[in-house]
Every structure is written in C-alpha cells, then in structure tokens.
Design an enzyme around this catalytic site. Structure first.
Site, mmCIF file in Angstrom:
data_model
loop_
_atom_site.group_PDB
_atom_site.id
_atom_site.type_symbol
_atom_site.label_atom_id
_atom_site.label_comp_id
_atom_site.label_asym_id
_atom_site.label_seq_id
_atom_site.Cartn_x
_atom_site.Cartn_y
_atom_site.Cartn_z
ATOM 1 N N CYS A 2 3.621 51.261 13.312
ATOM 2 C CA CYS A 2 5.050 51.484 13.522
ATOM 3 C C CYS A 2 5.679 50.248 14.149
ATOM 4 O O CYS A 2 5.200 49.719 15.138
ATOM 5 C CB CYS A 2 5.372 52.691 14.396
ATOM 6 S SG CYS A 2 4.886 54.238 13.666
ATOM 7 N N TRP A 83 3.934 54.048 10.427
ATOM 8 C CA TRP A 83 2.561 54.404 10.065
ATOM 9 C C TRP A 83 2.365 55.799 10.643
ATOM 10 O O TRP A 83 2.376 55.994 11.852
ATOM 11 C CB TRP A 83 1.568 53.415 10.677
ATOM 12 C CG TRP A 83 0.157 53.632 10.220
ATOM 13 C CD1 TRP A 83 -0.425 53.149 9.091
ATOM 14 C CD2 TRP A 83 -0.863 54.386 10.900
ATOM 15 N NE1 TRP A 83 -1.737 53.553 9.022
ATOM 16 C CE2 TRP A 83 -2.037 54.314 10.123
ATOM 17 C CE3 TRP A 83 -0.899 55.115 12.085
ATOM 18 C CZ2 TRP A 83 -3.226 54.940 10.482
ATOM 19 C CZ3 TRP A 83 -2.086 55.740 12.451
ATOM 20 C CH2 TRP A 83 -3.236 55.641 11.645
ATOM 21 N N ASN A 109 7.532 53.811 18.660
ATOM 22 C CA ASN A 109 6.178 53.392 18.302
ATOM 23 C C ASN A 109 5.245 53.908 19.398
ATOM 24 O O ASN A 109 5.485 53.652 20.571
ATOM 25 C CB ASN A 109 6.119 51.862 18.210
ATOM 26 C CG ASN A 109 4.691 51.310 18.203
ATOM 27 O OD1 ASN A 109 4.430 50.264 18.768
ATOM 28 N ND2 ASN A 109 3.772 51.996 17.565
ATOM 29 N N GLU A 498 -18.555 42.790 6.620
ATOM 30 C CA GLU A 498 -17.174 42.315 6.466
ATOM 31 C C GLU A 498 -16.780 42.273 4.983
ATOM 32 O O GLU A 498 -15.661 42.653 4.621
ATOM 33 C CB GLU A 498 -17.034 40.939 7.132
ATOM 34 C CG GLU A 498 -15.660 40.304 7.036
ATOM 35 C CD GLU A 498 -14.520 41.140 7.607
ATOM 36 O OE1 GLU A 498 -14.772 42.120 8.327
ATOM 37 O OE2 GLU A 498 -13.354 40.827 7.292
ATOM 38 N N HIS A 521 -36.188 53.051 4.414
ATOM 39 C CA HIS A 521 -36.305 54.164 5.365
ATOM 40 C C HIS A 521 -35.267 55.243 5.075
ATOM 41 O O HIS A 521 -34.539 55.679 5.970
ATOM 42 C CB HIS A 521 -36.181 53.648 6.800
ATOM 43 C CG HIS A 521 -37.287 52.724 7.183
ATOM 44 N ND1 HIS A 521 -38.610 53.113 7.221
ATOM 45 C CD2 HIS A 521 -37.281 51.408 7.510
ATOM 46 C CE1 HIS A 521 -39.364 52.083 7.567
ATOM 47 N NE2 HIS A 521 -38.577 51.040 7.738
#
Ligand code: G6P
Length: 628
Positions: A2, A83, A109, A498, A521
């Site tokens: 936001c 957001w 916000n 990344e 594993h």
C-alpha cells in the site's frame, strides 16, 4: 505494501496519479483518490469530497479520472495504491474510505489490529459498514469523535489513541485547507516544493517547523519527492499532525514537536528507458550498479566511518537476517563471512528472528538486509535485536528508509532504485556488500585501514549476462509444463533457491529446491520421466558429488540440466549424462554467486514474458511488505 500520497497544489488529480505511479510497487490490487477544494467550496455541493476508485492496476483509475474530467478548482487530495490485507481486491474495498456523513476521507497503509473490536463498538453506536477493510473503521471513528465535539486535529489524536497496529494515514476533512496525517510503524514522509521561495529559509533551518509556501506532498516513500523537493521530513512513530500549503505541525503524546528536515538524494529515480520492463532493465543495470557500489565502498567503508566493524574479533556471533531475496543473500553472505574470517554466523528469516533470542547480547552483531528498508518482519527483527543489546548493521538499498535510520550502522548497497517487484540488481549488490563486509572483517584481523575489494573490481570486468538466445531456449524448456527440480550444495543451493524464487514470482511455475545430498532422502519419490532436474554445480569441491545425485535422478527417468563453471573439456567425460548444459564464467569464489544468479534472473524474465505475464507486477505480491 500500500502506497499513500497527499497533495496540496494545482491539479491534485494529475499530481496524485503521477506520484501513485511511483508507489505502485507497493501494491496494485486497486487504486483511488479523493480531492477537495478546501475552504473555497467543495467539488460538488452534495459531495464535498470527490472520491474515485477502481479495482486493479493504477491505469484503471487513470482511465476513470480521464473520463470523468478534472474536478474544477480542487486544491487538495489524497491517493492510495493497495495491496489487499483485509477484504478482496475490488473497488468497494479500495481506498480512500469515507465516513458515513461523507465529511472524512482516509487512505491507510498498515494493519489496524483491533479493527474488529472498534467496528463492533461503532456498529453499536449505529454506524454501518460498506467494506471488509480495517481502514473504514478509521473513517467512522473520526466521524464519531467529531460528533462528540472534537475539532479535526483532536479527532485524529483521539483516533490514534485507540488504534492498535501499524498505520500511515493521510486524511481529508471536508472544506479544510489541510491534510491531516498520522504515523505508527508504517513509513510516512512530508516535503514542500522547492519552487516555494518566500519562506524557504525557515524550512532550511535545522530543528525548525516545516514551513513553506507552495505545493506539499505527503507520501509513503521519499521517491515521490525527487523532482519536487530538496528536503523532506521523516515522521517518527506515534506522530500525528496536519499540513497546509504553508506549514506543517507535528504532534506526539506530549504536544507539538519540532522535526529537522533531511536532504533528499535525488539519484534514486529509475527510468525504464527503451526496455520492455523494469525487470529486464534492472538486470542489465547490475554491472554498473556493482561498479558504483564498489567505488562507494572504497571511499566510505573505512575505519573512520565504521570503527566497530574494524575492531578485530569485536563480535562473538554474527547473525544475518532478511526476507525473501534478501534472506537468500544472507545465506550466501554467512558462508562468505565464515570462510573469510572464521566468524561464527547464523541466518534467520525476519519472521523467525525471535528464535535467535538467546544468542543475542552486546557481543553479537545483527546484519539486517533489505532492499526497501521498510519490510515489517526485518524491522521487527531490528527492534528485537536492539532490545537484546546487540549491535545492528542495516544493509539497505533505500538510503532514506526506516531501517537505515534506526540501526546503529547503515551500509547502503547503492543498487539504485529498483521498481520491478522481483529483486534482481539489489540482490547482486547485496552479495557484493556482504563480500565487502567479509573483507572488512578480514582487514580488521590484519589491522588494515580498509578492505581489499579487488575481487569486486575483477567481477565488474568479467561479469557476463550470457547469451539471450540460449537463455530464451532454457525459458522455453522450463515452460513446457514438466516438474522442475533444482539441486545444489553449499552456496550453489542458495543460488538455486533464488533462481527458483525468481521463476515462482514472475511465472507462477514451481521449481522444488533440494540440497543435492537430500534428494535421495525422500524427494526422489517425486522424480519420474516428467522431471527436469537442474544440478547447480559451480563449485569444484562438490561438483562430482552433485553430479552423482543428479545421475540418481536420471536413473529414475529425469532429464538432467547441468549448470556449471566447468569447461567443455572438464565435462567431456560425463557428456552423455546431460540433457542440456548451461555454463557460466568462473570468478572469485566469494563472488561466484553474483555471476551465477544473472542467467537465472534472465531465464525467469523470458519465461514470464513467454507466458504473457507482466514480470514487473506479479500477481498477489508487492515489493515493499510493510505488514508482519
Ligand atoms: C517482498 C518482495 C521480495 C523481497 C522481499 C524482501 O516479498 O516481493 O522481492 O525480496 O519483500 O524485501 P526487502 O525490501 O526487505 O529486501
């Protein structure tokens, strides 16, 4: 997460939209503005505050404003890019939110943690709610206090007294010539236009009230002031106040307070130029960014500026923390620091940092890595580290950020503004900064006045972005809808994390990442003839072991892609084992990860574009995550 703006001056609609574009990295679920004419009359007699809001990206709001035309005579405005945290990303939940009587408009916000309780209280008082947001509660609360006789500024104070959580607020009240504001935890800045001249002398006086003529902006990020002001005011937590075109007054619990202004570093504006997307431009900015960063470290990373870092063995423990991409940089950085100077390092994601608690005391150094310097989890880690008495070093890209100001020491990575949500050049610069930090600790051991950064100089000379056509072909391969697995050991594993994150963020394709040795594993059960297993094997000492693990997957039908620094000659004996090979140049071991990540950033970009997506604005994400 936001972005909010407030503006007083000519044509608030145009100016707010322009600034919201710069803040869209903070969220693009919806956008909205509210404007008013202040004391000279409201935009419409029945609608004192004209509110326009739309779901989706800012361009939807821009179109709506263009169609509706300019609200004649409006002088003040607030704006928001969202957001979503509370309520779906639709037009109803979009900000600004207004009071029931239409006199207040609020952009926010942050998160109001006690909003359910406050909402229940207000409902009992007869207020009804139209949205699912926590912010609407604030608008109704302001109306509630005003109706009990409080003037607007006092209503703001009362509201701040009861709101719990994080908030940066910009508020309009009908027919007022002021924008009210309040701040706790979420960032908020204020600046007057440099065009103002009459009272600029007052503004430039340190420790003076903000006072100037001309236009005013309030914003979540200093980036909004670049072309507009030379100085800005950073609001401390638990501050509220108001600003007119002439002056601003700041208050805390004790009464009016004086704030000193700070100089704006204007270089941080980023233009896309001829690149199709910011992400592509920012990847190709990497080489220059590292050069500038290294040159900066050569002059600034000195014993005089950072005496604590130059004390041999000053810290018993070094803890690195960050979120998302910054966390991946921390993982690699810890290995580099351990190798260079034998320090005892540990790494935590910001949201798990409290687990480091018992290791924290004044003998620990906490390195907080963040592009934005505003990530709530990283800021929470900082608060926690300080409470425990540890020394703190902020490794940030945004120099004016909260983290940069609040930590004991700040080391800017100088990548320049990064707009695309997926971090690229900032990550590479973080890796270089961590290398520089490791070299600093080594210099401290050896009683040298500055770190040896010749490895970074060499890196700049040799750094290769790779061949675009080849990388596009890998993007095509990974987009075929197969199961993707990335495996690696040591720092190769961190690069794989990344690389996988970049692909997930920008293409919504999953690439599972495993330590190469762990594949057998359990995870090998996932492998079949639909699997593409990429073996990240750029380190000589683990090359053969990683290769064996890849072959174990190949034996179960997987196609193996080798990502390596090995030459054709060196891979010749294993040639038949691989479906494809992607080679990168060899660099200084401590900086190999910087070279390694570049082709993966480009592959992720090409993959995203080939799927018809916008790599700059991945769905559901925001660049600056200011909620915990
Ligand atoms: C968000 C962004 C990521 C970023 C992370 C940490 O999740 O989408 O790209 O890595 O925040 O951000 P910071 O600004 O602290 O580096």
């Amino acid at each position: 997460m936001c972005g909010i703006v407030g503006y007083i001056g000519e044509n608030p609609e145009r100016n707010l939209l322009y600034k919201l574009r710069l803040l869209e990295y903070r969220g693009y679920d919806s956008a909205g503005i509210a404007v008013s004419r202040g004391t000279s009359g409201a935009p419409s007699e029945n609608n004192p505050l004209a509110v326009t809001k739309r779901a989706g990206e800012l361009k939807n709001l821009e179109n709506a404003v263009a169609q509706a035309g300019v609200t004649a005579g409006a002088r003040l405005g607030i704006g928001h890019t969202r957001w979503a945290t509370h309520g779906k990303p639709d037009a109803t939940n979009a900000h600004p939110h207004v009071s029931s009587d239409g006199k207040w408009a609020v952009v926010h916000n942050g998160i109001i943690e006690n909003h359910c309780e406050l909402k229940r209280f207000l409902q009992n008082e007869g207020y009804s709610f139209y949205s699912e947001t926590d912010t609407e509660t604030i608008a109704k609360l302001l109306e509630y206090f005003e109706k009990r006789g409080f003037a607007p500024l006092q209503a703001i104070k009362r509201a701040c007294d009861v709101l719990q959580g994080s908030f940066a607020l910009a508020v309009l009240h009908e027919n007022d010539d002021a924008i009210y504001f309040a701040k706790n935890k979420s960032p908020l800045y204020l600046a007057f236009s440099k065009r103002s001249n009459k009272k600029t002398a007052t503004v430039q006086q340190a420790d003076a009230d903000a006072e100037a003529e001309g236009d005013l902006f309030i914003a979540s990020d200093v980036v909004c002031f670049n072309d507009f002001a030379e100085e800005y005011y950073a609001l401390p937590d638990k501050t509220y106040g108001f600003a007119t075109a002439e002056k601003a007054e700041f208050y805390d619990g004790t009464g009016e307070i004086r704030l000193s202004s700070e100089k704006i570093n204007a270089k941080s504006l980023c233009l896309r130029n001829n690149y199709a997307h910011y992400m592509l431009k920012e990847i190709y900015d990497t080489k220059n960014a590292i050069k500038e960063e290294t040159d900066y470290f050569k002059t600034h990373l000195t014993r005089e500026n950072y005496p604590l870092l130059f004390q041999p063995r000053a810290f018993k423990k070094i803890i690195l923390t960050g979120c998302g991409t910054a966390y991946h940089a921390a993982l690699t950085g810890a290995r580099i620091i351990e190798e260079k100077c034998g320090a005892d390092c540990e790494v935590y994601v910001g949201s798990e940092f409290y687990n480091a608690g018992y290791k924290l005391n004044k003998h620990a150094l906490v390195v907080l890595i963040s592009q934005s310097g505003e990530t709530a989890d990283t800021l929470a880690a900082l608060t926690f580290a300080k409470e425990k008495g540890a020394a703190t070093l902020a490794m940030i890209n945004a120099e004016h950020s909260t983290l940069a100001k609040a930590a004991d020491m700040a080391l800017p990575v100088n990548a320049g503004a990064e707009i695309a949500v997926a971090s690229t050049k900032a990550y590479s610069c973080q890796l270089v900064a961590l290398y520089a930090l490791a070299q600093t600790f080594q210099a401290a051991e050896r009683q040298l006045p500055r770190p040896d950064l010749s490895g970074a100089d060499e890196l700049v000379k040799r750094l290769s972005y790779g061949d675009e056509e080849e990388l596009r072909s890998f993007a095509t391969l990974f987009g075929e809808g197969k199961k993707l697995f990335f495996i690696g050991r040591g720092t190769d594993y961190f690069t794989a994390l990344e690389a996988s994150l970049k692909i997930k963020e920008t293409s919504y394709i999953n690439a599972d990442v495993y330590y190469a040795g762990e594949l057998k594993h359990g995870f090998l059960a996932l492998v079949d003839e639909n699997a593409y297993v990429t073996a990240f094997a750029t380190q000589k000492d683990t090359f053969l072991k990683t290769l064996s693990n890849a072959k174990e997957a190949q034996a179960r039908g997987a196609k193996i892609i080798l990502f390596t620094t090995a030459s054709q000659e060196e891979t010749k004996p294993y040639e038949n084992s691989f479906f494809r090979i992607l080679r990168v140049p060899k660099t200084d071991d401590a900086l190999q990860s910087v070279q390694n990540v570049l082709p993966w950033q480009l592959i992720a970009y090409f993959l995203s574009v080939s799927k018809g997506l916008n790599p700059d604005k991945p769905r559901n994400l925001a660049k600056s995550v200011t909620v915990e």
